[in-house]
Design a protein around this motif. Sequence first.
Motif, mmCIF file in Angstrom:
data_model
loop_
_atom_site.group_PDB
_atom_site.id
_atom_site.type_symbol
_atom_site.label_atom_id
_atom_site.label_comp_id
_atom_site.label_asym_id
_atom_site.label_seq_id
_atom_site.Cartn_x
_atom_site.Cartn_y
_atom_site.Cartn_z
ATOM 1 N N ILE A 1 47.137 49.068 43.545
ATOM 2 C CA ILE A 1 48.413 48.913 43.878
ATOM 3 C C ILE A 1 48.893 48.828 42.509
ATOM 4 O O ILE A 1 50.059 49.144 42.004
ATOM 5 C CB ILE A 1 48.664 47.626 44.526
ATOM 6 N N HIS A 2 48.357 48.357 41.529
ATOM 7 C CA HIS A 2 48.205 48.453 40.544
ATOM 8 C C HIS A 2 49.172 49.417 39.713
ATOM 9 O O HIS A 2 49.732 49.774 39.044
ATOM 10 C CB HIS A 2 46.939 47.663 39.654
ATOM 11 N N ASP A 3 48.099 50.688 40.078
ATOM 12 C CA ASP A 3 48.212 51.995 39.562
ATOM 13 C C ASP A 3 49.265 52.646 39.929
ATOM 14 O O ASP A 3 50.165 53.530 39.396
ATOM 15 C CB ASP A 3 46.959 52.744 40.180
ATOM 16 N N ARG A 4 49.678 52.694 41.214
ATOM 17 C CA ARG A 4 50.777 52.561 42.048
ATOM 18 C C ARG A 4 52.335 52.646 41.656
ATOM 19 O O ARG A 4 53.517 53.151 41.573
ATOM 20 C CB ARG A 4 50.940 52.249 43.773
ATOM 21 N N ILE A 5 52.461 51.111 41.290
ATOM 22 C CA ILE A 5 53.008 50.613 40.162
ATOM 23 C C ILE A 5 53.974 50.905 38.879
ATOM 24 O O ILE A 5 55.103 50.934 38.789
ATOM 25 C CB ILE A 5 53.007 48.919 40.347
ATOM 26 N N LYS A 6 52.740 51.532 38.498
ATOM 27 C CA LYS A 6 53.167 52.407 37.345
ATOM 28 C C LYS A 6 53.408 53.592 37.053
ATOM 29 O O LYS A 6 54.359 53.586 36.811
ATOM 30 C CB LYS A 6 51.923 52.461 36.442
ATOM 31 N N ARG A 7 52.719 54.402 38.104
ATOM 32 C CA ARG A 7 52.999 55.615 38.625
ATOM 33 C C ARG A 7 54.220 55.424 38.602
ATOM 34 O O ARG A 7 55.235 56.826 39.046
ATOM 35 C CB ARG A 7 52.129 56.047 39.434
ATOM 36 N N GLU A 8 55.075 54.811 40.518
ATOM 37 C CA GLU A 8 56.057 55.127 41.071
ATOM 38 C C GLU A 8 56.924 54.459 40.523
ATOM 39 O O GLU A 8 57.719 54.874 40.921
ATOM 40 C CB GLU A 8 54.976 55.086 42.795
ATOM 41 N N TYR A 9 56.880 53.828 40.304
ATOM 42 C CA TYR A 9 58.019 52.271 40.285
ATOM 43 C C TYR A 9 58.455 52.519 38.282
ATOM 44 O O TYR A 9 58.767 51.386 38.093
ATOM 45 C CB TYR A 9 57.609 51.551 40.436
ATOM 46 N N GLY A 10 57.032 52.943 37.701
ATOM 47 C CA GLY A 10 57.269 53.391 36.020
ATOM 48 C C GLY A 10 57.513 51.807 35.169
ATOM 49 O O GLY A 10 58.153 51.724 34.549
ATOM 50 N N LEU A 11 56.289 50.775 36.005
ATOM 51 C CA LEU A 11 56.495 49.607 35.663
ATOM 52 C C LEU A 11 54.842 49.017 34.854
ATOM 53 O O LEU A 11 53.891 49.030 35.653
ATOM 54 C CB LEU A 11 56.736 48.267 36.574
ATOM 55 N N GLU A 12 54.700 48.619 33.902
ATOM 56 C CA GLU A 12 53.711 48.560 33.081
ATOM 57 C C GLU A 12 53.154 46.790 33.277
ATOM 58 O O GLU A 12 53.812 46.433 32.817
ATOM 59 C CB GLU A 12 53.646 48.885 31.062
ATOM 60 N N THR A 13 53.039 46.595 34.699
ATOM 61 C CA THR A 13 52.161 45.536 34.688
ATOM 62 C C THR A 13 50.914 44.852 33.890
ATOM 63 O O THR A 13 49.896 45.760 33.619
ATOM 64 C CB THR A 13 52.499 45.113 36.246
ATOM 65 N N TYR A 14 51.364 43.417 34.045
ATOM 66 C CA TYR A 14 49.389 43.190 33.527
ATOM 67 C C TYR A 14 48.950 42.106 34.755
ATOM 68 O O TYR A 14 49.473 41.350 35.690
ATOM 69 C CB TYR A 14 50.246 41.978 32.513
ATOM 70 N N LEU A 15 47.752 42.191 34.589
ATOM 71 C CA LEU A 15 47.348 41.880 36.169
ATOM 72 C C LEU A 15 46.528 40.909 35.462
ATOM 73 O O LEU A 15 45.675 40.903 34.403
ATOM 74 C CB LEU A 15 45.743 42.680 36.622
ATOM 75 N N GLY A 16 46.526 39.663 35.823
ATOM 76 C CA GLY A 16 45.196 38.359 35.886
ATOM 77 C C GLY A 16 43.805 38.281 35.807
ATOM 78 O O GLY A 16 43.457 39.987 36.822
ATOM 79 N N PRO A 17 43.304 37.627 35.824
ATOM 80 C CA PRO A 17 41.284 38.179 36.121
ATOM 81 C C PRO A 17 41.619 38.087 37.702
ATOM 82 O O PRO A 17 42.035 37.113 37.917
ATOM 83 C CB PRO A 17 40.812 36.991 35.672
ATOM 84 N N LEU A 18 40.371 38.466 38.457
ATOM 85 C CA LEU A 18 40.352 39.163 39.921
ATOM 86 C C LEU A 18 39.746 37.569 40.162
ATOM 87 O O LEU A 18 38.266 37.035 39.596
ATOM 88 C CB LEU A 18 40.002 40.254 40.112
ATOM 89 N N GLN A 19 40.514 37.289 41.476
ATOM 90 C CA GLN A 19 39.480 35.801 41.273
ATOM 91 C C GLN A 19 38.829 35.932 42.983
ATOM 92 O O GLN A 19 39.886 36.790 44.059
ATOM 93 C CB GLN A 19 40.327 33.920 41.214
ATOM 94 N N VAL A 20 38.567 34.948 43.822
ATOM 95 C CA VAL A 20 38.018 34.774 45.268
ATOM 96 C C VAL A 20 39.505 34.143 45.653
ATOM 97 O O VAL A 20 39.293 33.083 45.076
ATOM 98 C CB VAL A 20 36.674 34.820 44.882
ATOM 99 N N ALA A 21 39.251 34.720 46.955
ATOM 100 C CA ALA A 21 39.727 33.889 47.429
ATOM 101 C C ALA A 21 39.077 32.523 48.750
ATOM 102 O O ALA A 21 38.689 33.173 49.487
ATOM 103 C CB ALA A 21 40.785 34.728 48.579
ATOM 104 N N TYR A 22 38.400 31.747 47.918
ATOM 105 C CA TYR A 22 37.602 30.181 48.639
ATOM 106 C C TYR A 22 38.710 29.699 49.493
ATOM 107 O O TYR A 22 39.885 30.096 50.618
ATOM 108 C CB TYR A 22 37.492 28.952 47.625
#
Length: 739
Positions: free
Chosen positions: A505-526
């Motif tokens: 998803i992160h990669d598609r936002i960059k390639r398809e929508y031209g947005l350099e987004t920043y992801l926070g650390p991956l967390q578990v959904a408890y």
Amino acid sequence: MSNLRIFAMNHKKISSLHINNMCSSKIRASLKRLRLHVLLGRNYSSLPGIVSLELLREGLIGNDIKSLHSIINPPIAKIRNIGIMAHIDAGKTTTTERILYYSGYTRSLGDVDDGDTVTDFMTQERERGITIQSAAVTFDWKGYRINLIDTPGHVDFTLEVERCLRVLDGAVAVFDASAGVEAQTLTVWRQADKHKIPRICFLNKMDKIGASFNYAVESIREKLKAKPLLLQLPIGEGKTFKGVVDVVSKEKLLWNPNSDDGKDFERKPLLEMSDPELLKEITEARNALIEQVADLDDEFADLVLGEFSENFDLLPAEKLQTAVHRVTLAQTAVPVLCGSALKNKGVQPLLDAITMYLPSPEERNYEFLERISRLLLPFADQHVEIPSLTAGNIALTVGLKHTATGDTIVSSKSSALAACRRAEREGEKKHRQNSEAERLLLAGVEIPEPVFFCTIEPPSMAKQPDLDHALKCLQREDPSLKVKLDPDSGQTILCGMGELHIEIIHDRIKREYGLETYLGPLQVAYRETILNSVRATDTLDRTLGDRRHLVTVELEAKSLETSSLLPVIEYAASVAEDLSRASREAIENGLHSACLQGPLLGFPIQDVAITLHSLVIHPGTSTTMISACVSRCLQKALKKADKQILEPLMNLEVTVTRDYLSPVLADLAQRRGNIQEIQTRQDNKVIIAFVPLAEIMGYSTVLRTLTSGSATFALELSNYQAMNPQDQSTLLSQRSGLS
């Protein structure tokens, strides 16, 4: 868009609304590739049904006389709507690529490793060599129109398989012959069982070192609890694999070793003089197949016992094929074929089997579940039966056994399609953002709950609307992607099915929508729950303007023994008597709202039963105030209770050589892994274990290092389990330290 039109017009199961949900962007892109094939460097044949004017004038297509209508709209009996499904790396896309080549859809062989296959055309798919989105293609084979969908094999994209299977008539399950049934094979097989999809099995990679036809067949029998019908046997295995034997016709198919594309092969009948041992083996296999099919099909049993009981050799191949077709449709057994798609062996017979054994749309039974026996017009407690109902009226009906709130009931699929088209036109005329077409909802797919989440931020606040737009588009395409707003920080939260899912998803936002987004650390959904029973009382007294809002609530929350994502809500008899529908809805909205954020870490509450013991509402109190009071009261009760964190537990399957078994087991022990079983699969060991999701992040890199890249693994969510007190304390300390 001929591949879609066939589904919409000739398929009894799906409506246009279903089709529109199926990866529309990918189909559009696929069609663009077809139109621009010269620019892309692949050599495509014309689409099915597209022929030259000269041939149409003559009425001659090849050696057959065909009408224009039969070319564009073939008879429904000649249509096959199928999907290709399997565990990751079993060879689905390679098999699809060979199918397209031999059918004449493409004029050159694509390769997953080279990144030039037809159905894997997303940049992310080509870079990783995996299928992420399902892709649909249409082609012809020996007078049959085949609509094929190549589906993903990675667990993160299970929903793609789910929403494709529900619109298909049949499926080809592809297996790695050296591995047999693997973790994701079980998942997609269960999905096919759920949608009652007839299927055939293709044991791929027969040329691979360690390939075993018998082992793969036995794993289908043992793990999938299916009855395999052996329609082919391999000639050789591993490096010696050179062809297959057709058990039904007692012919051997040998591929020319000097052929580059696998088109050059010969079909020879088995003879006593040239192949005595092979002929004996195949005769025994054919007799066993006849007996097996006779046990499953009464019509065939009568035929065999009546005319051919003395000598099964006299039974015509066509009679056996027809019986296998019936058995496949009844889903009492599955035909098994074998080959090597990468080495271009066995794919043409697979195509023949698709047309021969899988159903046409008219052979699939799609009875409407919402079958109405009577319509009634209500007059309080009196009902008057009516023959029909027009728009804008309210009526009662009886006989609905499978419907639920939210289902759409239609008189026929054609009327639903017509209504949808009419509503779309109305929406376009009025230039409405939410057109009338969006109200025409049909039953959806079951969307699994996400297990990972992280924050996502645009490069600047000015780009936030662009990010919102991109995420909205991606969610329409991928319902398993969830996006929400953190009420405290105002940050956008991305929730997905796994590390790879969020990475894509992160990669598609960059390639398809031209947005350099920043992801926070991956967390578990408890998740959170409570361990005891607690009571709480709350009063909300507020005056707005000249209106007083007063509510007093007393409720009890207790733990459930069975798992339930939503709270189980009960009412004391004294409360239920005088409760209006509006008040009941307000109460339930408030309770559901309170369960969205638990008292420990703010994760959703599950496995809780709530009983409303007392409710006093001052006249004129709004439903919003009722919801707010009930929600606050439940939150107070949850804070008083003994609380428990629930963590997602993953079902892990690791395939590793004997040499690396010990270090892998030692590593799993450090990850709080619970080993269930260690199986033997050829020369490899297969570890079946339960491991907390929090301990498995980044596991692919560690496993690669431990085993020098030789091991593989598959993950699937098993359930949520209670953390032990020590681990829960550690987690709470970490979270409070972060805050």
